[in-house]
Enzyme design. Structure first.
Site, PDB file in Angstrom:
ATOM      1  N   ASP A 119      98.431  31.316 104.042  1.00  0.00           N
ATOM      2  CA  ASP A 119      97.590  30.656 105.044  1.00  0.00           C
ATOM      3  C   ASP A 119      98.204  30.772 106.434  1.00  0.00           C
ATOM      4  O   ASP A 119      97.509  31.028 107.416  1.00  0.00           O
ATOM      5  CB  ASP A 119      97.392  29.177 104.698  1.00  0.00           C
ATOM      6  CG  ASP A 119      96.689  28.954 103.378  1.00  0.00           C
ATOM      7  OD1 ASP A 119      95.959  29.868 102.925  1.00  0.00           O
ATOM      8  OD2 ASP A 119      96.872  27.873 102.790  1.00  0.00           O
ATOM      9  N   ASP A 128      98.816  25.963  96.586  1.00  0.00           N
ATOM     10  CA  ASP A 128      99.274  25.384  97.849  1.00  0.00           C
ATOM     11  C   ASP A 128     100.407  24.420  97.537  1.00  0.00           C
ATOM     12  O   ASP A 128     100.413  23.778  96.485  1.00  0.00           O
ATOM     13  CB  ASP A 128      98.142  24.629  98.548  1.00  0.00           C
ATOM     14  CG  ASP A 128      97.077  25.549  99.125  1.00  0.00           C
ATOM     15  OD1 ASP A 128      97.403  26.708  99.446  1.00  0.00           O
ATOM     16  OD2 ASP A 128      95.930  25.102  99.260  1.00  0.00           O
TER      17      ASP A 128
END
Length: 162
Positions: A132, A117
Site C-alpha cells: 500500500d 495488512d
C-alpha cells in the site's frame, strides 16, 4: 534492456520482495486481530485479513479487485514501454513502486482472496502493508516525474519549432 528501465524494475522488485517478506513475518508472528506494540507511540502490529480495498471497501469483490490490479499493472507496463514520456528516473522509480505494490496485493488476492495488512498506526482507524505504501509513494513520485517530463518535453518541442 535500456539502462533507464533499471530504476523501474529495481523499485518494483524491492517493494514486492519487502512486502512479501513482511507479510510472511506478520502471518507467522502475529495472531489475527491481536495488537502488539511495534514502534512505541507510533505503530502497533495488528494482523488483519482485508477482503476489500482501502480498509475493507468493496469487501467480497476479490475477483474484481484482482482484475483492477491486473489492469493497473498492464497499464503501467504499457506506459513504461510505449507511453509519451522521457523516461526520467523519478517517473520510472514511482511507477516501479506502484507496480511492485500492485503485484504484492494481487499476489495476496489470488492466493488467499484477501490482502494481509498489519501496520496499524496508533490512533488511526486503518491498517495497511508495505505494498500500500509503495503504491502511495509511487504515485507521488510518478506525478512529480510526469511534471518534470512535461516541462522538459514542452521545452524540447519549443526548441524544435523555433
Amino acid at each position: 534492456m535500456k539502462r533507464s528501465y533499471l530504476w523501474f524494475w529495481l523499485s518494483a522488485c524491492l517493494v514486492f520482495g519487502l512486502d512479501r517478506f513482511t507479510k510472511v513475518w506478520a502471518q507467522t508472528s502475529l495472531t489475527l486481530g491481536d495488537s502488539v506494540v511495534g514502534i512505541d507511540g507510533w505503530y502497533q502490529w495488528t494482523l488483519y485479513h482485508n477482503p476489500g480495498a482501502a480498509g475493507g471497501l468493496w469487501s467480497g469483490h476479490a475477483d474484481w479487485l484482482a482484475l483492477i490490479s491486473i489492469f493497473a499493472g498492464v497499464a503501467i507496463l504499457w506506459f513504461i514501454y510505449k507511453g509519451p514520456h522521457d523516461r526520467n528516473g523519478l517517473l520510472l522509480l514511482g511507477l516501479g513502486l506502484m507496480f511492485g505494490g500492485a503485484l504484492g496485493n494481487l499476489y495476496d488476492r489470488l492466493l488467499y482472496q484477501y490482502v494481509i495488512d498489519f501496520i496499524d498506526p496508533v490512533g488511526a482507524n486503518y491498517i495497511y502493508n508495505l505494498a500500500d505504501k509503495g503504491i502511495r509513494w509511487g504515485l507521488y513520485l510518478a506525478v512529480l516525474g510526469l511534471w518534470f517530463s512535461g516541462k522538459r518535453l514542452a521545452k524540447e518541442s519549443q526548441n524544435v519549432v523555433s
